[in-house]
Write a protein that holds these residues in place. Structure first.
Motif, PDB file in Angstrom:
ATOM      1  N   LEU A 146     -13.706  16.808  24.143  1.00  7.74           N
ATOM      2  CA  LEU A 146     -13.335  15.574  23.457  1.00  7.74           C
ATOM      3  C   LEU A 146     -13.676  15.766  21.990  1.00  7.74           C
ATOM      4  CD1 LEU A 146     -12.601  12.559  23.106  1.00  7.74           C
ATOM      5  CD2 LEU A 146     -14.954  12.013  23.765  1.00  7.74           C
ATOM      6  N   VAL A 147     -12.698  15.543  21.112  1.00  8.72           N
ATOM      7  CA  VAL A 147     -12.899  15.669  19.676  1.00  8.72           C
ATOM      8  C   VAL A 147     -12.676  14.302  19.039  1.00  8.72           C
ATOM      9  CG1 VAL A 147     -12.174  16.822  17.551  1.00  8.72           C
ATOM     10  CG2 VAL A 147     -12.111  18.060  19.736  1.00  8.72           C
ATOM     11  N   VAL A 148     -13.666  13.836  18.284  1.00  7.12           N
ATOM     12  CA  VAL A 148     -13.568  12.549  17.596  1.00  7.12           C
ATOM     13  C   VAL A 148     -13.779  12.795  16.109  1.00  7.12           C
ATOM     14  CG1 VAL A 148     -14.440  10.186  17.411  1.00  7.12           C
ATOM     15  CG2 VAL A 148     -14.480  11.370  19.628  1.00  7.12           C
ATOM     16  N   ASP A 149     -12.770  12.522  15.291  1.00  2.00           N
ATOM     17  CA  ASP A 149     -12.859  12.697  13.842  1.00  2.00           C
ATOM     18  C   ASP A 149     -13.160  11.358  13.180  1.00  2.00           C
ATOM     19  OD1 ASP A 149     -12.411  15.432  13.722  1.00  2.00           O
ATOM     20  OD2 ASP A 149     -10.242  15.188  13.785  1.00  2.00           O
ATOM     21  N   LEU A 150     -14.155  11.362  12.307  1.00  3.20           N
ATOM     22  CA  LEU A 150     -14.599  10.155  11.626  1.00  3.20           C
ATOM     23  C   LEU A 150     -14.415  10.300  10.124  1.00  3.20           C
ATOM     24  CD1 LEU A 150     -17.996   9.751  13.525  1.00  3.20           C
ATOM     25  CD2 LEU A 150     -15.811   8.708  14.109  1.00  3.20           C
ATOM     26  N   ILE A 151     -14.016   9.205   9.486  1.00  3.90           N
ATOM     27  CA  ILE A 151     -13.864   9.181   8.037  1.00  3.90           C
ATOM     28  C   ILE A 151     -14.564   7.931   7.500  1.00  3.90           C
ATOM     29  CG2 ILE A 151     -11.711  10.474   8.010  1.00  3.90           C
ATOM     30  CD1 ILE A 151     -10.236   7.816   7.776  1.00  3.90           C
ATOM     31  N   PRO A 152     -14.893   7.910   6.208  1.00  2.00           N
ATOM     32  CA  PRO A 152     -15.576   6.743   5.644  1.00  2.00           C
ATOM     33  C   PRO A 152     -14.724   5.477   5.736  1.00  2.00           C
ATOM     34  CG  PRO A 152     -15.740   8.622   4.165  1.00  2.00           C
ATOM     35  CD  PRO A 152     -14.740   8.997   5.220  1.00  2.00           C
ATOM     36  N   ALA A 153     -15.400   4.354   5.846  1.00  2.00           N
ATOM     37  CA  ALA A 153     -14.749   3.039   5.818  1.00  2.00           C
ATOM     38  C   ALA A 153     -15.595   2.129   4.939  1.00  2.00           C
ATOM     39  CB  ALA A 153     -14.621   2.458   7.225  1.00  2.00           C
ATOM     40  N   ASP A 154     -14.994   1.080   4.421  1.00  2.00           N
ATOM     41  CA  ASP A 154     -15.812   0.124   3.662  1.00  2.00           C
ATOM     42  C   ASP A 154     -16.496  -0.829   4.641  1.00  2.00           C
ATOM     43  OD1 ASP A 154     -13.931  -1.949   4.331  1.00  2.00           O
ATOM     44  OD2 ASP A 154     -12.709  -1.333   2.635  1.00  2.00           O
ATOM     45  N   ALA A 155     -17.480  -1.562   4.147  1.00  2.00           N
ATOM     46  CA  ALA A 155     -18.286  -2.428   5.007  1.00  2.00           C
ATOM     47  C   ALA A 155     -17.435  -3.486   5.699  1.00  2.00           C
ATOM     48  CB  ALA A 155     -19.393  -3.088   4.181  1.00  2.00           C
ATOM     49  N   ALA A 156     -16.436  -4.008   4.990  1.00  2.00           N
ATOM     50  CA  ALA A 156     -15.598  -5.060   5.572  1.00  2.00           C
ATOM     51  C   ALA A 156     -14.764  -4.518   6.735  1.00  2.00           C
ATOM     52  CB  ALA A 156     -14.680  -5.644   4.493  1.00  2.00           C
ATOM     53  N   THR A 157     -14.241  -3.300   6.575  1.00  2.00           N
ATOM     54  CA  THR A 157     -13.451  -2.687   7.649  1.00  2.00           C
ATOM     55  C   THR A 157     -14.309  -2.440   8.875  1.00  2.00           C
ATOM     56  OG1 THR A 157     -11.938  -1.649   6.078  1.00  2.00           O
ATOM     57  CG2 THR A 157     -12.056  -0.688   8.284  1.00  2.00           C
ATOM     58  N   PHE A 158     -15.518  -1.912   8.663  1.00  2.00           N
ATOM     59  CA  PHE A 158     -16.396  -1.644   9.794  1.00  2.00           C
ATOM     60  C   PHE A 158     -16.777  -2.950  10.503  1.00  2.00           C
ATOM     61  CE2 PHE A 158     -20.517  -1.011  11.845  1.00  2.00           C
ATOM     62  CZ  PHE A 158     -20.232   0.100  12.623  1.00  2.00           C
ATOM     63  N   ALA A 159     -17.092  -3.987   9.723  1.00  2.00           N
ATOM     64  CA  ALA A 159     -17.442  -5.276  10.327  1.00  2.00           C
ATOM     65  C   ALA A 159     -16.281  -5.839  11.132  1.00  2.00           C
ATOM     66  CB  ALA A 159     -17.865  -6.261   9.233  1.00  2.00           C
ATOM     67  N   ALA A 160     -15.065  -5.677  10.618  1.00  2.00           N
ATOM     68  CA  ALA A 160     -13.888  -6.153  11.349  1.00  2.00           C
ATOM     69  C   ALA A 160     -13.711  -5.366  12.646  1.00  2.00           C
ATOM     70  CB  ALA A 160     -12.643  -6.020  10.468  1.00  2.00           C
TER      71      ALA A 160
END
Length: 419
Positions: A146-160
């Motif tokens: 299983l490969v999961v790629d993560l990229i930065p998000a702003d605080a509002a996007t993560f909270a949503a």
């Protein structure tokens, strides 16, 4: 034709949320029930878990004894990302750790969350979002992954995302798996990027040939048709091939097809041969910055340089100004080509055998268009027995084409994210 800025990670996220809904009734991610002593039969073991990081991304790789289902959820207080796989046991050498030199993930923990579920919890140093997540078949000595790629998000996007996942989990608890997550419909696409795929050689030019008679021109055509099919199925790209049968095309004709149709990326597909049979593996080439620019002569013979930068320069511009603008265009295209090559290699790494330093530079004629990002993909070596076996197997072709398709999507994600 350029990428539509409206295309973004919501489409990918909606697909993964659909997987979450299908799996969530059996894997309630927010529940914390104790695992019973009995281990269900038929569930795989989690062999290893590791986190790798780059300047602006992170990747979680979970090695599995066999393919299985997965889901993930964003959590807050503290900010975390929990990834569950349907598995009965885990034998991870180091079940927790702290990735070095990362601004995205501070630590991770692997635990048996239930009798049929192994959870990896990433404690975040900064908000992130899942760019893509997929399960790979085992190949050669590599297990399923299983490969999961993560990229930065702003605080509002993560909270949503936290609120959306919380609502999804609650809805699943009350309804069936056929429920549709909020925001799960695909976005309309008005203008799609054009991908031009160039199957190398053809006709009287067979390219490299294996000892068993397998010819490069046949291998790369079959592979290019499969890659075209995958990209079209994504609904995100328009895709054209420079040749769809055993036709011979001159190199300048291939370049001209991409330029005339204003391609957003040009992919030339090849399978090499070398006098040292131990050399094997895939690689991705961009044009060497120090190479002699053969295309200058072609441009001088066939068209006025002002035509190359149509829309950017007026005919009355001095020749030296045109040369400067043309050089700037080439520099930008080479930069974009390198970004595309890195994205493709990043997706190939967990899927296929690669050459050492797989992103390479060379003076390939087909990479010299000054106005189209261009890469040349060497699938492997027809002089190596292992590569010959891979190149002629449909499973390997499918796995590699899927990885390249993901790399192309990743590249256009980066293009769309540019201000």
């Amino acid at each position: 034709m350029g990428p539509d800025p409206a295309l973004n990670f919501r489409v990918i996220r909606s697909i993964v949320l659909g997987l979450f809904l299908a799996l969530a009734p059996a894997l309630p991610l927010l529940a914390q029930e104790a695992a019973p002593a009995a281990i269900p039969l038929g569930l795989p073991n989690v062999i290893d878990v590791r986190v790798t990081v780059g300047e602006d991304r992170a990747r979680l790789v979970i090695d599995l004894a066999s393919k299985t289902e997965f889901s993930f959820v964003s959590l807050s207080e503290p900010d975390r990302l929990a990834i569950d796989v349907r598995a009965g046991t885990f034998s991870v050498p180091v079940p927790s750790g702290e990735p070095s030199e990362t601004t995205l993930i501070s630590s991770y923990l692997v635990e048996q969350a239930a009798s049929d579920r192994v959870r990896t919890t990433l404690t975040l140093a900064a908000p992130v979002q899942v760019q893509q997540a997929y399960v790979l078949d085992p190949f050669e000595d590599q297990p399923a992954r299983l490969v999961v790629d993560l990229i930065p998000a702003d605080a509002a996007t993560f909270a949503a995302n936290v609120e959306r996942d919380k609502e999804t989990s609650a809805a699943v608890a009350e309804t069936t798996a056929e429920s549709t997550p909020a925001g799960g419909s695909e976005l309309p696409i008005a203008t799609r990027p054009l991908v031009v795929i160039d199957p190398g050689h053809g006709g009287i030019d067979s390219g490299a040939e294996a000892p068993n008679g397998v010819r490069e021109k046949d291998i790369v055509l079959a592979f290019s048709l499969r890659l075209q099919e995958l990209l079209v199925q994504s609904g995100r790209f328009d895709v054209a091939l420079t040749r769809e049968d055993d036709t011979y095309l001159r190199l300048e004709e291939r370049v001209d097809l991409a330029r005339t149709n204003k391609a957003d990326i040009f992919l030339s597909i090849h399978a090499d041969s070398f006098q040292q049979p131990e050399i094997r593996g895939a690689s991705v080439y961009t044009r060497d910055e120090n190479a002699t620019d053969v295309l200058d002569k072609v441009l001088a013979d066939s068209e006025n340089k002002s035509d190359v930068i149509a829309g950017f320069a007026m005919p009355q511009m001095a020749p030296e100004v045109v040369d400067i603008l043309l050089d700037l265009m080439r520099r930008e295209m080479r930069k974009q080509s390198y970004v595309a090559a890195q994205a493709i290699v990043h997706q190939l790494e967990p899927s296929v055998a690669l050459r050492r330093f797989p992103v390479r530079q060379a003076d390939f004629f087909v990479l010299q268009a000054p106005d189209v990002p261009s890469v040349l993909i060497e699938l492997g070596f027809l002089s190596n027995l292992d590569d010959i076996t891979n190149l002629t197997q449909s499973d390997w072709q499918n796995r590699t084409a899927e990885a390249i398709a993901r790399g192309i999507s990743t590249y256009f994600d980066s293009v769309e994210a540019e201000p």
